[in-house]
Enzyme design. Structure first.
Site, PDB file in Angstrom:
ATOM      1  N   ASP A  43      92.645 117.755  26.226  1.00  0.00           N
ATOM      2  CA  ASP A  43      93.831 117.410  25.457  1.00  0.00           C
ATOM      3  C   ASP A  43      94.325 118.706  24.825  1.00  0.00           C
ATOM      4  OD1 ASP A  43      95.756 115.752  24.214  1.00  0.00           O
ATOM      5  OD2 ASP A  43      94.547 115.658  22.391  1.00  0.00           O
ATOM      6  N   ARG A  97      88.795 111.968  27.468  1.00  0.00           N
ATOM      7  CA  ARG A  97      89.615 112.832  28.306  1.00  0.00           C
ATOM      8  C   ARG A  97      88.916 114.161  28.569  1.00  0.00           C
ATOM      9  NH1 ARG A  97      91.861 111.125  23.710  1.00  0.00           N
ATOM     10  NH2 ARG A  97      92.351 112.564  22.047  1.00  0.00           N
ATOM     11  N   ARG A 138      93.258 115.701  33.571  1.00  0.00           N
ATOM     12  CA  ARG A 138      93.547 114.810  32.438  1.00  0.00           C
ATOM     13  C   ARG A 138      94.135 113.506  32.964  1.00  0.00           C
ATOM     14  NH1 ARG A 138      95.498 114.651  26.903  1.00  0.00           N
ATOM     15  NH2 ARG A 138      95.776 112.426  26.568  1.00  0.00           N
ATOM     16  N   ASP A 159      97.392 119.957  22.295  1.00  0.00           N
ATOM     17  CA  ASP A 159      98.503 119.576  21.428  1.00  0.00           C
ATOM     18  C   ASP A 159      99.135 120.804  20.798  1.00  0.00           C
ATOM     19  OD1 ASP A 159      98.207 116.791  21.735  1.00  0.00           O
ATOM     20  OD2 ASP A 159      96.721 116.689  20.137  1.00  0.00           O
TER      21      ASP A 159
END
Length: 182
Positions: free
Chosen positions: A104, A101, A92, A106
């Site tokens: 990711d 990217r 990343r 989250d």
């Protein structure tokens, strides 16, 4: 001293996305990496959805997105560090906000924790507006709520819902057709 083995587990929801390289392979490997630690147990995995990028630079490849439900004894910040380590393992790069990217990850929710800390805001501050998070989450946890509303109801209201489609397994390299695609 209390060992991690005796700590209670906390439910968390993680959203994963990739729009560079072998996106589907990256997501599969990332799930394995995230639950490789004994402090993180996998509860459910959503189907993979293909979406147009939301925000960020124009002309990015489409994203593959998914959501996983886990339980963990890691603290919120420890879980964040673990997610960042998995992102780094998958190369990343953080050059452009909301830019392309390889991976990711989250944290969408961590139990009932509410935090306005800029390093880790919980629940995730934009999750309630993103169908690419809400819809797959609703598939694995239909009764889940975010900000007092069912995630499926929030998904139906999200502006990006019309651009969401199940991933068919083709176009797995930067969104371009690969072997087996017609």
């Amino acid at each position: 001293m209390i060992s991690r083995a005796t700590l209670p587990y906390t439910h968390a929801v993680l959203a994963l996305g990739s729009n560079l390289g072998e996106r589907n392979d990256t997501l599969s490997s990332a799930v394995a990496d995230l639950v490789d630690r004994p402090e993180v147990r996998l509860l459910a995995v959503s189907p993979v959805m293909q979406t147009k990028p939301v925000g960020g630079p124009q002309d990015q490849p489409d994203f593959l997105n998914m959501v996983i439900s886990v339980e963990t004894t890691l603290s919120p910040v420890e879980l964040l560090r673990h997610c960042q380590a998995v992102e780094n393992k998958h190369l990343r790069v953080r050059d452009v906000r909301w830019g392309p990217r390889t991976l990711d990850v989250d944290i969408i929710i961590y139990g009932d924790v509410v935090s306005s800390d800029p390093e880790l805001t919980l629940p995730h501050p934009r999750a309630a507006e993103r169908a690419f998070v809400l819809y797959p989450w609703s598939l694995i946890e239909p009764a889940a709520e975010l900000n007092g509303q069912r995630v499926g109801v929030l998904a139906a209201k999200a502006e990006d819902l019309s651009g969401l489609r199940p991933f068919d397994g083709f176009g797995d390299f930067n969104g371009l057709p690969t072997a087996g695609a017609v």
